[in-house]
Design an enzyme around this catalytic site. Sequence first.
Site: not given
Ligand code: AMP
Length: 221
Positions: A16, A89, A128, A161, A172
């Site tokens: 994404k 989410r 990654r 990360r 996740r």
């Molecule tokens: P991402 O970079 O999108 O994979 O997000 C990394 C982490 O940030 C996720 O595993 C969640 O802990 C948090 N996070 C990101 N976006 C959201 C969201 N819309 N709602 C809740 N937690 C989020």
Amino acid sequence: MGASRIVILGAPGAGKGTQAARLSAAHGLAHLSTGDMLRAAVADGTPAGLRAKEFMDAGQLVPDEVVFGVLFERLAEANEGYLLDGFPRNAAQAEELDRQLAEQGAPLELAVVVDVPDERLVARLTGRRVCSSCGNTHHVEFMPPAKEGVCDKCGGELVQRSDDTEAVARDRLEVYHQTTAPLIDYYNARDLLASVDGDGPVERVTQDLVEVLSRDVAEQN
Ligand code: AMP
């Protein structure tokens, strides 16, 4: 006219962020990643960051009100359109997004799923590497930088990360299937859903997304 108010759905590791970064520049759309916003808040030690950190470290969702706090101001400023990456989410977030956009008189036009089979996702996440300077993403095997550990784009240091370790990545994915994947039905029921095959070369996936984004909004389904 193509879509300009867009949600990108898909599992962690589906691409994404990579695709949103490629599309946003070409289409003049803001790339709004709640994950990036939350990581910045953690790095800056803001109150939102302090609350978010423990959830992010555990691969769990950050509480909705924290995410709303970092996102909605930015969303209201994205007048030329946006690609929402990592949001919504869960159902409550999708409903709140609809409410906010209805208030602005500018409803969502498209939710596109980047589809990647589960068995590919753990390898994509654990391999990654992200640039600590510009945020550009590489993969040790599938998208290696010209020089190991160095970002192709800006020469910054590539790092893993902290939530891309295998154990957290698996958590996740579990959260995705339980809580986020049902949004596919949510958007399908609203006639907003499209899907692209995300299991292939980055350029091909981008082309498929460009095709979907350029379709007339009224024609989307
Ligand atoms: P991402 O970079 O999108 O994979 O997000 C990394 C982490 O940030 C996720 O595993 C969640 O802990 C948090 N996070 C990101 N976006 C959201 C969201 N819309 N709602 C809740 N937690 C989020």
